[in-house]
Design a protein around this motif. Structure first.
Motif, PDB file in Angstrom:
ATOM      1  N   ALA A  32       0.870  -1.185   0.000  1.00 26.49           N
ATOM      2  CA  ALA A  32       0.000   0.000   0.000  1.00 26.49           C
ATOM      3  C   ALA A  32       0.901   1.227   0.000  1.00 26.49           C
ATOM      4  O   ALA A  32       2.016   1.203   0.551  1.00 26.49           O
ATOM      5  CB  ALA A  32      -0.914   0.001   1.220  1.00 26.49           C
ATOM      6  N   PHE A  33       0.419   2.301  -0.609  1.00 31.14           N
ATOM      7  CA  PHE A  33       1.212   3.523  -0.750  1.00 31.14           C
ATOM      8  C   PHE A  33       0.367   4.738  -0.378  1.00 31.14           C
ATOM      9  O   PHE A  33      -0.829   4.775  -0.657  1.00 31.14           O
ATOM     10  CB  PHE A  33       1.708   3.685  -2.197  1.00 31.14           C
ATOM     11  CG  PHE A  33       2.476   2.501  -2.710  1.00 31.14           C
ATOM     12  CD1 PHE A  33       3.855   2.445  -2.573  1.00 31.14           C
ATOM     13  CD2 PHE A  33       1.818   1.439  -3.314  1.00 31.14           C
ATOM     14  CE1 PHE A  33       4.572   1.343  -3.039  1.00 31.14           C
ATOM     15  CE2 PHE A  33       2.519   0.331  -3.783  1.00 31.14           C
ATOM     16  CZ  PHE A  33       3.894   0.282  -3.645  1.00 31.14           C
ATOM     17  N   ALA A  34       1.007   5.724   0.230  1.00 36.17           N
ATOM     18  CA  ALA A  34       0.340   6.991   0.521  1.00 36.17           C
ATOM     19  C   ALA A  34       1.191   8.122  -0.047  1.00 36.17           C
ATOM     20  O   ALA A  34       2.401   8.191   0.199  1.00 36.17           O
ATOM     21  CB  ALA A  34       0.148   7.184   2.016  1.00 36.17           C
ATOM     22  N   VAL A  35       0.546   8.988  -0.827  1.00 33.44           N
ATOM     23  CA  VAL A  35       1.193  10.195  -1.342  1.00 33.44           C
ATOM     24  C   VAL A  35       0.787  11.338  -0.420  1.00 33.44           C
ATOM     25  O   VAL A  35      -0.390  11.638  -0.277  1.00 33.44           O
ATOM     26  CB  VAL A  35       0.754  10.482  -2.787  1.00 33.44           C
ATOM     27  CG1 VAL A  35       1.399  11.767  -3.290  1.00 33.44           C
ATOM     28  CG2 VAL A  35       1.104   9.307  -3.697  1.00 33.44           C
ATOM     29  N   ASN A  36       1.756  11.935   0.233  1.00 34.45           N
ATOM     30  CA  ASN A  36       1.486  13.003   1.185  1.00 34.45           C
ATOM     31  C   ASN A  36       1.560  14.370   0.495  1.00 34.45           C
ATOM     32  O   ASN A  36       1.776  14.453  -0.714  1.00 34.45           O
ATOM     33  CB  ASN A  36       2.467  12.910   2.343  1.00 34.45           C
ATOM     34  CG  ASN A  36       2.345  11.593   3.096  1.00 34.45           C
ATOM     35  OD1 ASN A  36       1.501  11.425   3.963  1.00 34.45           O
ATOM     36  ND2 ASN A  36       3.192  10.621   2.757  1.00 34.45           N
TER      37      ASN A  36
END
Length: 307
Positions: free
Chosen positions: A242-246
């Motif tokens: 899973a990835f989160a772009v901040n």
């Protein structure tokens, strides 16, 4: 302690709660933050939309970052795998996929959040990705979300029965369909007939809601004043990443000037959170992904070839 209000979970919240609880119970998470220097990258991003007059056809930073992550996943197909694991027998299988199907949270026009499956995003150009996202938004706005979530829930119920999870299935059915405040309401009668008369290409179906091969969340698009970055992400089984772009943030960074001297200057930094299932992956498996991102941000002009 006084209670002034009670809010009962609807079907969307039930499904999210169940998936995230299952994630925390089953998956040994590992997470790390990758700080991308996007100072030059953002200049190239602006160029992508220089000749675009139709607002709906503009490439967003969300779409561009999705493409960046897809390019990283192409370098490491193992990070796009799904996992089957039997803890009692200690047997595991990684399933590799031809397509990169992105599970992506989306804010609907009524303010609700829904996760949708953006199919085969790894093989699309930025323009094609933009068209696919716009089409999904269009269909979502013509969709009864409770109904499509009920379709997904019913499919999960049948799948549970096929895999022998009888007790779990009965409990879920009791919790959702027994009359009372926790009952899940779906369309009936004339309203149901009218809704399903809408062609499937004009609304979302369970195919659009089912789990993809990985998940990408853009926190920066929700709160662009964000400081810092996400530290932990739920990995939804059977996905393994899973990835989160901040949000983009200005930070002091040590760089080298034209004379080879070390200097400190203000740069635009975009933190990316990467989470993986330790049963399927080790940190070393992810290094080629990080190196691919290094190469993209070091030579940001490559994004022009993605359009």
């Amino acid at each position: 302690m006084s209670v002034y209000k009670k809010e009962y979970f609807g079907i969307a919240r039930k499904i999210v709660s169940n998936m995230t609880a299952e994630s925390c119970e089953e998956i040994p998470h590992v997470s790390m933050n990758y700080d991308a220097d996007v100072t030059d990258f953002l200049k190239e991003f602006k160029k992508l939309n220089e000749d675009v007059t139709d607002r709906t056809q503009k490439i967003t930073i969300n779409t561009l970052m999705m493409k960046v992550i897809c390019e990283g996943l192409k370098a490491v197909p193992k990070m796009n795998c799904t996992l089957k694991f039997n803890r009692k027998l200690v047997r595991g299988t990684l399933e590799y996929h031809d397509n990169i199907d992105i599970t992506m949270p989306m804010i609907l026009k009524n303010g609700e959040m829904m996760t949708v499956n953006m199919h085969d995003m790894g093989n699309k150009s930025l323009t094609q990705m933009t068209d696919a996202i716009n089409d999904t938004i269009r269909r979502a706005n013509q969709t009864d979300m409770n109904e499509v979530m009920y379709e997904v829930s019913a499919d999960n119920t049948y799948s549970g029965l096929r895999h022998g999870k009888v007790l779990q299935t009965l409990r879920r059915a009791y919790g959702s369909k027994m009359p009372g405040k926790h009952m899940v309401h779906s369309l009936t009668g004339k309203k149901k007939k009218q809704y399903y008369a809408i062609p499937e290409e004009e609304r979302l179906t369970k195919h659009d809601i089912e789990q993809g091969t990985t998940m990408i969340t853009n926190f920066g698009s929700i709160y662009n004043e964000q400081k810092g970055s996400c530290c932990f992400l739920d990995i939804v089984p059977p996905q393994t990443t899973a990835f989160a772009v901040n949000a983009v943030q200005e930070r002091p960074v040590v760089t080298t000037d034209e004379n080879g001297n070390k200097i400190v200057e203000v740069r635009s930094i975009l933190p990316i959170t990467v989470a993986f299932d330790h049963r399927a992956l080790d940190y070393g498996d992810c290094v080629p992904f990080l190196r691919k991102l290094d190469s993209i941000f070091a030579d940001a002009s490559v994004v022009q070839s993605w359009k």
